[in-house]
Design a protein around this motif. Sequence first.
Motif, mmCIF file in Angstrom:
data_model
loop_
_atom_site.group_PDB
_atom_site.id
_atom_site.type_symbol
_atom_site.label_atom_id
_atom_site.label_comp_id
_atom_site.label_asym_id
_atom_site.label_seq_id
_atom_site.Cartn_x
_atom_site.Cartn_y
_atom_site.Cartn_z
ATOM 1 N N GLU A 195 -5.839 -2.481 -2.153
ATOM 2 C CA GLU A 195 -7.281 -2.462 -1.427
ATOM 3 C C GLU A 195 -6.519 -0.638 -1.171
ATOM 4 O OE1 GLU A 195 -7.237 -6.027 1.637
ATOM 5 O OE2 GLU A 195 -5.906 -4.380 2.462
ATOM 6 N N ASP A 196 -5.511 -0.223 -1.885
ATOM 7 C CA ASP A 196 -5.776 1.763 -1.640
ATOM 8 C C ASP A 196 -7.393 1.975 -2.601
ATOM 9 O OD1 ASP A 196 -3.837 1.635 0.005
ATOM 10 O OD2 ASP A 196 -2.611 2.695 -2.199
ATOM 11 N N LEU A 197 -7.036 1.317 -3.512
ATOM 12 C CA LEU A 197 -8.398 1.196 -4.439
ATOM 13 C C LEU A 197 -9.870 0.612 -3.660
ATOM 14 C CD1 LEU A 197 -7.652 -0.640 -8.055
ATOM 15 C CD2 LEU A 197 -9.146 1.601 -7.105
ATOM 16 N N VAL A 198 -9.711 -0.797 -3.213
ATOM 17 C CA VAL A 198 -11.262 -0.539 -2.173
ATOM 18 C C VAL A 198 -11.108 0.090 -0.748
ATOM 19 C CG1 VAL A 198 -11.542 -2.502 -0.671
ATOM 20 C CG2 VAL A 198 -10.564 -2.777 -2.481
ATOM 21 N N SER A 199 -10.415 0.901 -0.771
ATOM 22 C CA SER A 199 -10.574 1.790 0.904
ATOM 23 C C SER A 199 -10.785 2.760 -0.077
ATOM 24 C CB SER A 199 -8.715 2.071 1.705
ATOM 25 O OG SER A 199 -9.346 2.939 2.042
ATOM 26 N N VAL A 200 -10.625 3.697 -1.111
ATOM 27 C CA VAL A 200 -11.471 4.475 -1.880
ATOM 28 C C VAL A 200 -12.608 4.697 -1.656
ATOM 29 C CG1 VAL A 200 -11.185 6.638 -4.277
ATOM 30 C CG2 VAL A 200 -9.140 5.880 -3.148
ATOM 31 N N SER A 249 0.502 -1.323 -0.542
ATOM 32 C CA SER A 249 -0.038 -0.133 -0.075
ATOM 33 C C SER A 249 0.689 1.209 -0.256
ATOM 34 C CB SER A 249 -0.554 0.310 0.998
ATOM 35 O OG SER A 249 -1.210 1.549 1.520
ATOM 36 N N SER A 250 0.381 2.082 -0.281
ATOM 37 C CA SER A 250 1.361 3.659 -0.675
ATOM 38 C C SER A 250 1.523 3.887 1.175
ATOM 39 C CB SER A 250 0.180 4.440 -0.871
ATOM 40 O OG SER A 250 -0.895 4.469 -0.764
ATOM 41 N N GLY A 251 0.106 3.720 1.479
ATOM 42 C CA GLY A 251 0.242 3.923 3.005
ATOM 43 C C GLY A 251 -0.482 5.139 3.306
ATOM 44 N N ASN A 252 -1.372 5.624 2.260
ATOM 45 C CA ASN A 252 -2.186 6.658 2.481
ATOM 46 C C ASN A 252 -3.603 6.878 2.482
ATOM 47 O OD1 ASN A 252 -0.443 8.914 1.679
ATOM 48 N ND2 ASN A 252 -0.586 8.044 -0.160
ATOM 49 N N PHE A 253 -4.195 5.359 2.606
ATOM 50 C CA PHE A 253 -5.632 5.205 2.196
ATOM 51 C C PHE A 253 -5.864 4.086 3.785
ATOM 52 C CE2 PHE A 253 -4.352 6.045 -1.570
ATOM 53 C CZ PHE A 253 -4.784 6.869 -2.094
ATOM 54 N N GLN A 254 -6.997 4.970 4.607
ATOM 55 C CA GLN A 254 -6.972 4.109 5.724
ATOM 56 C C GLN A 254 -7.333 2.265 5.859
ATOM 57 O OE1 GLN A 254 -10.288 5.863 8.293
ATOM 58 N NE2 GLN A 254 -10.234 4.445 9.743
ATOM 59 N N GLY A 255 -6.304 1.777 6.467
ATOM 60 C CA GLY A 255 -7.219 -0.254 5.941
ATOM 61 C C GLY A 255 -6.512 -0.457 5.162
ATOM 62 N N ALA A 256 -6.027 0.118 4.190
ATOM 63 C CA ALA A 256 -5.550 -0.803 3.177
ATOM 64 C C ALA A 256 -3.660 -1.668 3.060
ATOM 65 C CB ALA A 256 -5.180 0.102 2.017
ATOM 66 N N SER A 300 -10.354 10.771 -6.503
ATOM 67 C CA SER A 300 -9.614 9.194 -5.825
ATOM 68 C C SER A 300 -9.809 9.768 -4.432
ATOM 69 C CB SER A 300 -9.105 8.433 -6.150
ATOM 70 O OG SER A 300 -8.520 9.306 -6.931
ATOM 71 N N ASN A 301 -9.592 10.887 -3.687
ATOM 72 C CA ASN A 301 -8.679 11.127 -2.420
ATOM 73 C C ASN A 301 -7.385 10.958 -2.924
ATOM 74 O OD1 ASN A 301 -11.212 11.549 -1.694
ATOM 75 N ND2 ASN A 301 -11.085 9.344 0.208
ATOM 76 N N GLY A 302 -6.638 11.336 -3.977
ATOM 77 C CA GLY A 302 -5.679 11.396 -4.140
ATOM 78 C C GLY A 302 -4.941 10.111 -4.805
ATOM 79 N N LEU A 303 -5.971 8.859 -5.061
ATOM 80 C CA LEU A 303 -5.245 7.947 -5.945
ATOM 81 C C LEU A 303 -4.724 8.779 -7.294
ATOM 82 C CD1 LEU A 303 -4.376 5.445 -5.292
ATOM 83 C CD2 LEU A 303 -7.091 4.202 -6.508
ATOM 84 N N ARG A 304 -5.293 9.250 -7.500
ATOM 85 C CA ARG A 304 -4.918 9.463 -8.924
ATOM 86 C C ARG A 304 -5.739 10.715 -8.999
ATOM 87 N NH1 ARG A 304 -2.050 6.519 -9.630
ATOM 88 N NH2 ARG A 304 -0.826 5.049 -11.188
ATOM 89 N N PRO A 305 -4.901 12.325 -10.055
ATOM 90 C CA PRO A 305 -5.937 13.565 -9.913
ATOM 91 C C PRO A 305 -6.915 13.541 -10.452
ATOM 92 C CG PRO A 305 -4.023 13.222 -11.893
ATOM 93 C CD PRO A 305 -4.810 12.537 -11.122
ATOM 94 N N ASP A 306 -7.655 14.560 -9.487
ATOM 95 C CA ASP A 306 -9.719 14.442 -9.738
ATOM 96 C C ASP A 306 -9.581 14.671 -11.297
ATOM 97 O OD1 ASP A 306 -9.499 16.682 -6.497
ATOM 98 O OD2 ASP A 306 -9.578 13.856 -6.900
#
Length: 383
Positions: free
Chosen positions: A145-150, A133-140, A357-363
Amino acid sequence: MRFALTLQTLVGAVTVSALAVPRSIEKRLTHIDLKQFGSFPTISPEQAHAEAEPITSIFGDGPQYTGGKSNNHHGPAVAEEQAVSPAGTTGTIGTLATCDRNNPNIRFEWRNYSADDRKAFVNAIKCLMDKPSSGNFQGAQSRYEDLVSVHQQLTPNIHQRAVFLPWHRYYVSVFESLMREECGFDRAMPWWDETLDAGKFAQSDIFTDAYFGPLPAKTSDGQGTCIESGTFANTTLHVGPGSGFQDHCLSRAVDESLTGTVTASFVQDCNSRTSYDDMRGCQELGPHAYGHNGIGAVMAEVQASPGDPVFHLHHLFVDHSFRIWQNADASRTTTINGCADANNPCTPITMDYVLTSNGLRPDTTIANVMDTLGGYLCYRYDY
């Protein structure tokens, strides 16, 4: 990622139990209580049909692509890859790229998708699951799982309101960009025409060990089955159920009485609506919801359903229904209606509404994704 085959408690008093099967199989299946997952709200096919409007055009993505199976064809320089750059944070609006409307990327129905491309697709998903995980998404605990958390965190804002279809179109493009940029996926994208498998989802070769693993039936006592074979065997999920973060297995529990409602006539009844938001509500609570609930278990859980990677094939089906509705009237790529929030009275949605996507990719904005050949995106379906 492994899921222990021992008894353990998930979410309060919900228990996972093992069940022996014939000795000739010489394995034990792990079952999981389905109560923790809930289900998507639905409307009945009968209600959708009763409220259908006269159909004045043929729905499809034509002319039908005649190039045969996928054969790794994904068009010219892929606008989807160019438009969604790996840089950027929340608040950054993705830029447009150029799309050759006469030669866009083709999304191939699973039956028209080559065996080699199928393996490349599931292996790219597994690659994301194996990356940290990138560490930026809760629980991932993985890049996947970064995607799932978003999705989990944004659920209150992206379901049962007008943004549902454009946001999930954007979300699938984010998923695609991660596979391409971080796992080297260089094939066409697939989609799954679920109407061809209505009432028999489990018989699709999507659900074989070569690809997504089996689709076991819901047990007689209302349990799902942990997936212990196939590409995603013994996967432990850490995001969900619901808004929680409890370790649980990737599980399924097909109910073919529900998948049997995902028919071409149900899709057509929804697409007969001339108002975007009427169509959206019918599709969201109709074929979309029954596909989720029919596969069951993790897929039936609204917030963390992307934990089952078949989520993306399902939403490619949903997006196909959206695109063919748009194809019936050119104005449907430049206008939208409905509510942007749950206020009373609500805030009307506009084409400038920001998709995040909360920073996963640009808005980006709804305006950028409404036309799949508009430059930010560059694709059509093979039919």
